[in-house]
Write an enzyme that holds these catalytic residues in place. Structure first.
Site, short mmCIF file in Angstrom:
data_model
loop_
_atom_site.label_atom_id
_atom_site.label_comp_id
_atom_site.label_asym_id
_atom_site.label_seq_id
_atom_site.Cartn_x
_atom_site.Cartn_y
_atom_site.Cartn_z
N GLY A 4 0.38 -1.56 0.04
CA GLY A 4 -0.12 -0.06 -0.11
C GLY A 4 0.45 1.41 0.04
O GLY A 4 0.29 2.14 0.55
N SER A 5 1.74 1.30 -0.54
CA SER A 5 3.21 2.51 -0.48
C SER A 5 2.09 3.64 -1.73
O SER A 5 2.59 4.63 -1.18
CB SER A 5 4.07 2.25 -0.73
OG SER A 5 4.24 1.82 -2.73
N ARG B 227 -13.42 -16.46 -10.07
CA ARG B 227 -13.91 -15.44 -10.38
C ARG B 227 -14.70 -14.52 -10.00
O ARG B 227 -15.13 -13.22 -10.19
CB ARG B 227 -12.63 -14.80 -12.33
CG ARG B 227 -11.35 -14.84 -11.80
CD ARG B 227 -10.63 -14.47 -13.34
NE ARG B 227 -8.95 -14.80 -12.88
CZ ARG B 227 -8.17 -14.11 -12.49
NH1 ARG B 227 -9.02 -13.28 -12.06
NH2 ARG B 227 -7.26 -14.78 -12.00
N ASN C 32 -5.84 2.67 -12.92
CA ASN C 32 -5.00 1.87 -12.39
C ASN C 32 -3.85 2.29 -12.01
O ASN C 32 -3.31 3.22 -13.44
CB ASN C 32 -4.80 0.25 -12.80
CG ASN C 32 -3.62 -0.46 -11.58
OD1 ASN C 32 -3.58 -0.78 -11.54
ND2 ASN C 32 -3.07 -0.97 -13.43
N HIS D 42 0.32 1.37 -13.43
CA HIS D 42 1.19 -0.03 -13.70
C HIS D 42 2.29 0.54 -13.87
O HIS D 42 2.85 2.14 -13.98
CB HIS D 42 1.06 -0.09 -15.33
CG HIS D 42 1.58 -1.48 -15.86
ND1 HIS D 42 1.27 -2.64 -14.79
CD2 HIS D 42 2.11 -1.86 -16.63
CE1 HIS D 42 2.37 -3.66 -15.64
NE2 HIS D 42 2.91 -2.89 -16.33
N SER E 211 2.90 4.41 -15.10
CA SER E 211 1.34 5.01 -16.36
C SER E 211 0.36 4.66 -15.30
O SER E 211 0.19 4.11 -14.99
CB SER E 211 1.60 3.81 -17.00
OG SER E 211 2.88 3.98 -18.03
N GLU F 88 -9.25 -4.82 -21.68
CA GLU F 88 -7.65 -5.08 -21.90
C GLU F 88 -6.40 -5.21 -21.26
O GLU F 88 -6.27 -3.98 -20.72
CB GLU F 88 -6.95 -3.82 -23.05
CG GLU F 88 -5.70 -4.98 -24.03
CD GLU F 88 -5.51 -4.30 -25.34
OE1 GLU F 88 -4.18 -3.42 -24.88
OE2 GLU F 88 -6.00 -3.41 -24.93
N ASP G 236 -4.02 -3.86 -18.85
CA ASP G 236 -2.62 -2.64 -18.94
C ASP G 236 -3.25 -2.16 -19.96
O ASP G 236 -2.07 -1.80 -20.33
CB ASP G 236 -1.46 -3.23 -18.38
CG ASP G 236 -1.04 -4.01 -16.97
OD1 ASP G 236 -0.41 -5.24 -17.09
OD2 ASP G 236 -2.38 -3.57 -15.70
N GLN H 215 7.85 8.24 -8.48
CA GLN H 215 7.16 8.58 -9.37
C GLN H 215 5.77 8.41 -9.30
O GLN H 215 5.07 8.80 -9.06
CB GLN H 215 7.87 8.31 -11.05
CG GLN H 215 9.46 8.81 -11.11
CD GLN H 215 9.58 10.60 -11.33
OE1 GLN H 215 8.77 10.67 -11.67
NE2 GLN H 215 9.60 10.05 -9.90
C1 GRF Z 1 3.09 -1.09 -7.69
O1 GRF Z 1 4.35 -1.09 -8.11
C2 GRF Z 1 2.43 -0.47 -8.44
O2 GRF Z 1 2.45 -0.22 -9.55
C3 GRF Z 1 2.21 -2.13 -8.85
O3 GRF Z 1 2.70 -2.31 -7.66
C4 GRF Z 1 3.81 -2.16 -7.23
C5 GRF Z 1 3.55 -2.58 -5.34
O4 GRF Z 1 2.57 -1.39 -4.93
N1 GRF Z 1 0.74 -2.72 -9.49
P1 GRF Z 1 2.04 -0.60 -3.37
O5 GRF Z 1 3.15 -0.62 -2.68
O6 GRF Z 1 1.05 -1.96 -2.78
O7 GRF Z 1 1.07 0.55 -3.53
#
Ligand code: GRF
Length: 226
Positions: free
Chosen positions: A20-21, A73, A115, A117, A144, A151, A153, A181
């Site tokens: 969760g950063s 799913r 999202n 990526h 991004s 589709e 990503d 970033q």
């Molecule tokens: C990040 O690089 C994000 O783009 C990818 O997972 C990584 C960890 O994200 N989807 P976070 O630290 O859990 O926000």
């Protein structure tokens, strides 16, 4: 387009799967006024992850919809929709959410789901983007923010930030440079959505009434104009 009244900040639900950063960056930007939204809830598909702690520390409601508890799913995604819609979000934010979503789910939130990526899409969709970028010998890498479509990503890109790849880079070092970033561009893109500066139209991103190029806006250029 957000349905909240002009004076009300839009409602946002954030989906996570791990540390969760990016969530923390959105919370910090929200608390210092740079991302004026109402974070209604944080939902994880995995119990006990650090991102849930971050949300609880910020007094944000949390929920877990554990994908291992569902037979397929479709039933998982429907349970997730029910959980999300309980909070009536104007915007759903995928922040390190590591599940491929069904088209039923994506259609339900079309035009109001973003999202992030860790690559300069359309290059390196999917997993292990840092290792693949290093192996490929490209000189630049990055992140991004895009609208989510069916589709994976592949949705229309809002904003990208590029970083150089250095000779002695490891995937871990590069991932950290990219993550810094990510933490800058995601709150900004969410802010633009909240201010109705961006929206999705015919699978294109419209920014201030102008259609963006396929790779969206470049963060360094945006900063220069500020
Ligand atoms: C990040 O690089 C994000 O783009 C990818 O997972 C990584 C960890 O994200 N989807 P976070 O630290 O859990 O926000």
């Amino acid at each position: 387009m957000p349905s909240s009244t002009p004076q009300e900040p839009i409602s946002v639900v954030i989906l996570i799967s791990g540390s969760g950063s990016n969530l923390q960056a959105i919370i910090d930007a929200n608390q210092n006024g740079d991302c004026p939204v109402h974070i209604r809830a944080v939902i994880s598909n995995r119990p006990g992850v650090k991102g849930l702690e971050r949300a609880q520390l910020a007094d944000i409601e949390t929920a877990v919809v554990d994908h291992t508890q569902y037979e397929d799913r479709e039933t998982f995604d429907q349970a997730l929709i029910n959980c999300i819609d309980h909070f009536q979000p104007d915007l759903v934010v995928l922040a390190g959410f590591m599940r491929i979503l069904t088209s039923h789910f994506v259609e339900h939130y079309m035009g109001r789901m973003l999202n992030i990526h860790p690559a300069l899409l359309p290059d390196f969709p999917g997993l292990n983007t840092h290792e693949r970028a290093l192996e490929s010998g490209v000189e630049q890498h990055g992140a991004s923010v895009h609208f989510v479509t069916t589709e994976v990503d592949g949705g229309p890109i809002v904003l990208q930030a590029a970083v150089p790849i250095k000779t002695d880079d490891t995937a871990k070092i590069l991932a950290n440079r990219v993550l810094q970033q990510e933490h800058l561009i995601y709150p900004l893109a969410i802010r633009w959505y909240a201010e109705e500066r961006i929206h999705l139209k015919n699978n294109k991103v419209i920014f201030d009434q102008k259609e963006l190029p396929a790779t969206g806006l470049n963060y360094a250029e945006v900063q220069q104009k500020q």
